[in-house]
Design a protein around this motif. Sequence first.
Motif, PDB file in Angstrom:
ATOM      1  N   ALA A 147       0.834  -1.199   0.000  1.00  0.00           N
ATOM      2  CA  ALA A 147       0.000   0.000   0.000  1.00  0.00           C
ATOM      3  C   ALA A 147       0.871   1.253   0.000  1.00  0.00           C
ATOM      4  CB  ALA A 147      -0.917   0.002   1.223  1.00  0.00           C
ATOM      5  N   CYS A 148       0.436   2.257  -0.758  1.00  0.00           N
ATOM      6  CA  CYS A 148       1.164   3.522  -0.863  1.00  0.00           C
ATOM      7  C   CYS A 148       0.149   4.653  -0.897  1.00  0.00           C
ATOM      8  CB  CYS A 148       2.018   3.529  -2.130  1.00  0.00           C
ATOM      9  SG  CYS A 148       2.719   5.131  -2.533  1.00  0.00           S
ATOM     10  N   ASN A 149       0.349   5.669  -0.076  1.00  0.00           N
ATOM     11  CA  ASN A 149      -0.627   6.745   0.020  1.00  0.00           C
ATOM     12  C   ASN A 149      -0.044   8.133  -0.219  1.00  0.00           C
ATOM     13  OD1 ASN A 149      -3.041   5.246   0.670  1.00  0.00           O
ATOM     14  ND2 ASN A 149      -2.087   4.794   2.635  1.00  0.00           N
ATOM     15  N   GLY A 150       1.111   8.209  -0.858  1.00  0.00           N
ATOM     16  CA  GLY A 150       1.667   9.529  -1.086  1.00  0.00           C
ATOM     17  C   GLY A 150       2.937   9.519  -1.904  1.00  0.00           C
ATOM     18  N   ILE A 151       3.400  10.731  -2.222  1.00  0.00           N
ATOM     19  CA  ILE A 151       4.609  10.946  -3.006  1.00  0.00           C
ATOM     20  C   ILE A 151       5.541  11.865  -2.227  1.00  0.00           C
ATOM     21  CG2 ILE A 151       5.561  11.901  -5.155  1.00  0.00           C
ATOM     22  CD1 ILE A 151       2.944  11.393  -6.516  1.00  0.00           C
ATOM     23  N   GLN A 152       6.825  11.590  -2.319  1.00  0.00           N
ATOM     24  CA  GLN A 152       7.822  12.494  -1.757  1.00  0.00           C
ATOM     25  C   GLN A 152       8.632  13.092  -2.902  1.00  0.00           C
ATOM     26  OE1 GLN A 152      11.392  11.057   0.493  1.00  0.00           O
ATOM     27  NE2 GLN A 152      10.557  12.299   2.162  1.00  0.00           N
ATOM     28  N   PHE A 153       8.587  14.417  -3.029  1.00  0.00           N
ATOM     29  CA  PHE A 153       9.404  15.124  -4.011  1.00  0.00           C
ATOM     30  C   PHE A 153      10.713  15.541  -3.336  1.00  0.00           C
ATOM     31  CE2 PHE A 153       5.101  16.005  -5.619  1.00  0.00           C
ATOM     32  CZ  PHE A 153       5.253  15.635  -6.950  1.00  0.00           C
ATOM     33  N   ILE A 154      11.820  15.280  -4.001  1.00  0.00           N
ATOM     34  CA  ILE A 154      13.116  15.711  -3.482  1.00  0.00           C
ATOM     35  C   ILE A 154      13.786  16.582  -4.530  1.00  0.00           C
ATOM     36  CG2 ILE A 154      15.372  15.008  -2.598  1.00  0.00           C
ATOM     37  CD1 ILE A 154      12.595  12.481  -2.578  1.00  0.00           C
ATOM     38  N   GLY A 155      14.011  17.844  -4.185  1.00  0.00           N
ATOM     39  CA  GLY A 155      14.640  18.777  -5.109  1.00  0.00           C
ATOM     40  C   GLY A 155      16.126  18.498  -5.260  1.00  0.00           C
ATOM     41  N   SER A 156      16.760  19.174  -6.207  1.00  0.00           N
ATOM     42  CA  SER A 156      18.188  18.963  -6.446  1.00  0.00           C
ATOM     43  C   SER A 156      19.035  19.437  -5.273  1.00  0.00           C
ATOM     44  CB  SER A 156      18.626  19.669  -7.726  1.00  0.00           C
ATOM     45  OG  SER A 156      18.378  21.060  -7.648  1.00  0.00           O
ATOM     46  N   ASP A 157      18.450  20.284  -4.398  1.00  0.00           N
ATOM     47  CA  ASP A 157      19.164  20.729  -3.195  1.00  0.00           C
ATOM     48  C   ASP A 157      18.872  19.833  -2.005  1.00  0.00           C
ATOM     49  OD1 ASP A 157      16.558  21.375  -2.701  1.00  0.00           O
ATOM     50  OD2 ASP A 157      16.928  23.472  -2.172  1.00  0.00           O
ATOM     51  N   ASN A 158      18.194  18.697  -2.268  1.00  0.00           N
ATOM     52  CA  ASN A 158      17.869  17.653  -1.291  1.00  0.00           C
ATOM     53  C   ASN A 158      16.747  18.029  -0.327  1.00  0.00           C
ATOM     54  OD1 ASN A 158      18.742  14.917  -0.960  1.00  0.00           O
ATOM     55  ND2 ASN A 158      19.344  15.431   1.131  1.00  0.00           N
ATOM     56  N   THR A 159      16.039  19.121  -0.597  1.00  0.00           N
ATOM     57  CA  THR A 159      14.847  19.432   0.198  1.00  0.00           C
ATOM     58  C   THR A 159      13.741  18.450  -0.170  1.00  0.00           C
ATOM     59  OG1 THR A 159      15.379  21.784   0.271  1.00  0.00           O
ATOM     60  CG2 THR A 159      13.101  21.170   0.721  1.00  0.00           C
ATOM     61  N   ALA A 160      13.118  17.864   0.860  1.00  0.00           N
ATOM     62  CA  ALA A 160      12.086  16.857   0.631  1.00  0.00           C
ATOM     63  C   ALA A 160      10.714  17.419   0.959  1.00  0.00           C
ATOM     64  CB  ALA A 160      12.358  15.623   1.484  1.00  0.00           C
ATOM     65  N   LEU A 161       9.750  17.049   0.147  1.00  0.00           N
ATOM     66  CA  LEU A 161       8.372  17.493   0.332  1.00  0.00           C
ATOM     67  C   LEU A 161       7.457  16.280   0.271  1.00  0.00           C
ATOM     68  CD1 LEU A 161       6.137  19.679   0.464  1.00  0.00           C
ATOM     69  CD2 LEU A 161       6.276  19.807  -2.036  1.00  0.00           C
ATOM     70  N   ASP A 162       6.774  15.983   1.385  1.00  0.00           N
ATOM     71  CA  ASP A 162       5.828  14.870   1.441  1.00  0.00           C
ATOM     72  C   ASP A 162       4.448  15.340   0.994  1.00  0.00           C
ATOM     73  OD1 ASP A 162       7.856  13.384   2.440  1.00  0.00           O
ATOM     74  OD2 ASP A 162       6.881  12.841   4.325  1.00  0.00           O
ATOM     75  N   ILE A 163       3.887  14.639   0.015  1.00  0.00           N
ATOM     76  CA  ILE A 163       2.556  14.978  -0.486  1.00  0.00           C
ATOM     77  C   ILE A 163       1.662  13.746  -0.378  1.00  0.00           C
ATOM     78  CG2 ILE A 163       1.202  15.747  -2.467  1.00  0.00           C
ATOM     79  CD1 ILE A 163       3.002  17.890  -1.389  1.00  0.00           C
ATOM     80  N   PRO A 164       0.789  13.697   0.656  1.00  0.00           N
ATOM     81  CA  PRO A 164      -0.142  12.564   0.747  1.00  0.00           C
ATOM     82  C   PRO A 164      -1.150  12.632  -0.394  1.00  0.00           C
ATOM     83  CG  PRO A 164      -0.009  13.796   2.823  1.00  0.00           C
ATOM     84  CD  PRO A 164       0.637  14.641   1.770  1.00  0.00           C
ATOM     85  N   PHE A 165      -1.562  11.472  -0.890  1.00  0.00           N
ATOM     86  CA  PHE A 165      -2.636  11.457  -1.871  1.00  0.00           C
ATOM     87  C   PHE A 165      -3.905  11.963  -1.210  1.00  0.00           C
ATOM     88  CE2 PHE A 165      -0.424   7.621  -3.943  1.00  0.00           C
ATOM     89  CZ  PHE A 165       0.319   8.447  -4.766  1.00  0.00           C
ATOM     90  N   ALA A 166      -4.723  12.705  -1.967  1.00  0.00           N
ATOM     91  CA  ALA A 166      -6.006  13.180  -1.443  1.00  0.00           C
ATOM     92  C   ALA A 166      -6.820  11.976  -0.985  1.00  0.00           C
ATOM     93  CB  ALA A 166      -6.759  13.955  -2.508  1.00  0.00           C
ATOM     94  N   GLY A 167      -7.382  12.075   0.217  1.00  0.00           N
ATOM     95  CA  GLY A 167      -8.172  10.967   0.759  1.00  0.00           C
ATOM     96  C   GLY A 167      -7.377  10.053   1.663  1.00  0.00           C
ATOM     97  N   GLU A 168      -6.055  10.240   1.723  1.00  0.00           N
ATOM     98  CA  GLU A 168      -5.216   9.389   2.558  1.00  0.00           C
ATOM     99  C   GLU A 168      -5.630   9.548   4.017  1.00  0.00           C
ATOM    100  OE1 GLU A 168      -2.173   8.102   5.182  1.00  0.00           O
ATOM    101  OE2 GLU A 168      -2.522  10.223   4.861  1.00  0.00           O
ATOM    102  N   GLY A 169      -5.816   8.429   4.699  1.00  0.00           N
ATOM    103  CA  GLY A 169      -6.205   8.443   6.099  1.00  0.00           C
ATOM    104  C   GLY A 169      -7.698   8.590   6.336  1.00  0.00           C
ATOM    105  N   LYS A 170      -8.473   8.820   5.257  1.00  0.00           N
ATOM    106  CA  LYS A 170      -9.908   9.034   5.407  1.00  0.00           C
ATOM    107  C   LYS A 170     -10.729   7.820   4.974  1.00  0.00           C
ATOM    108  CE  LYS A 170      -9.383  13.995   4.567  1.00  0.00           C
ATOM    109  NZ  LYS A 170      -9.763  15.147   3.711  1.00  0.00           N
TER     110      LYS A 170
END
Length: 417
Positions: free
Chosen positions: A80-103
């Motif tokens: 199971a997978c409920n989201g995406i993590q974007f990692i920029g070239s400067d290594n900053t990470a951004l967690d983006i849960p899929f809409a509806g995750e946890g609901k």
Amino acid sequence: MNNSADFTTNVLIVGAGPAGASTSIFLAKEKIPHIIIDKAVFPRDKICGDALSAKSVDILNRLNPNWADHFLADKNKSLACNGIQFIGSDNTALDIPFAGEGKQAKPTGFVSKRIDFDEQLVNLLDQQYANLATDTSLKDIEETKDGMLVTVMQNGQQKKILAKLVLGAEGRGSIVAKKLAGHTMDAAHFSAGIRGYYKNVSGMHEKNFIELHFLKEFQPGYLWIFPLPNGQANVGVGMLSKHISNKKVNLKQLMLDVIATHPELKKRFTHAVIDGSIEGWGLPLGSKKRNLSGNRFLLTGDAASLIDPFTGEGIGNALVSGLVASRIIKKAIEADDFSANFLQQYDRDLYKKLWTELKLSHYLQILSSKPRLFNFVVNKASKSASLKATISCMFDNVDVRKKFTNPLFYLKILFNR
């Protein structure tokens, strides 16, 4: 039976991957008999990122309300997978849960190797209406006054099938797309991808989010790390073909070099080993409109070049095209009209569902090729709950995604706190 054909049918589906199989299942729900062929024998591997988004889950739920029990029951075959993590070239990470995750009780997405997923999907075919022939490859198509006369090789023997309509669902390099629609490879709208299965990659996301690393070496494109069952990970790279050609990139070697030298990735792959070999394939992107139908034929999935230009996802759009194709096929059979003019409504209906999203994804693909701007958005979003929510909605709401095409959007987030 026509004397020149071994079999006759209203509908011949070429390819039993997600696009062809979903079309078959939807046709069976309408009690429409058909033949579906595939050159392989299942289970068979398919080079892919192996991730299935919320869009895929929505169509799977229409195919079978008990989809989760069917596809997620075996924990050795899916995760199971409920989201995406974007990692920029400067290594900053951004967690983006899929809409509806946890609901909701069921996951909004999952990861499954195609050797497992495609076999499970084929097992949903309704044999009362679907005549499945594997180890059967398409060799030639000839239009006659009675329909499309299709030559196939089945178990080493040549046979002919007369069909009123042929559905091309055989993926990249589709014979139906090349011969009937005149499709050719356009390097500006085509990506090359490579994929390897690794064991013992450390630092995987605690919630099994899939990772997209937007490193300058691969732009426009990215390196991905997708979690899999049994401690494995799908690791790969996708990059526009025209840039690979212009820069004379060896994609496999570049990926191995980056993994070995990038400060963070090097740590995570210290004890990692490749399970098998690194394989490559082509991704026909949906960043430009193409003819998807004509006299007595329709194109679906990768054969129709529907892969998302930004995320690289193809399964979701393949399943959507199967749903739309089944509706048009039903109408064509009822009207006994398989003309190009009648089938043109398939192009209109499918692009009505997908084109705005594909066009905006193409814009985001361009944005991701500008490291400073992309890092700016990721950095701001990592510190702003409202901006993070906007990006999360982007994956399910095309209207929200449109914000990324407006220069004022970047002015607003410049002052976002």
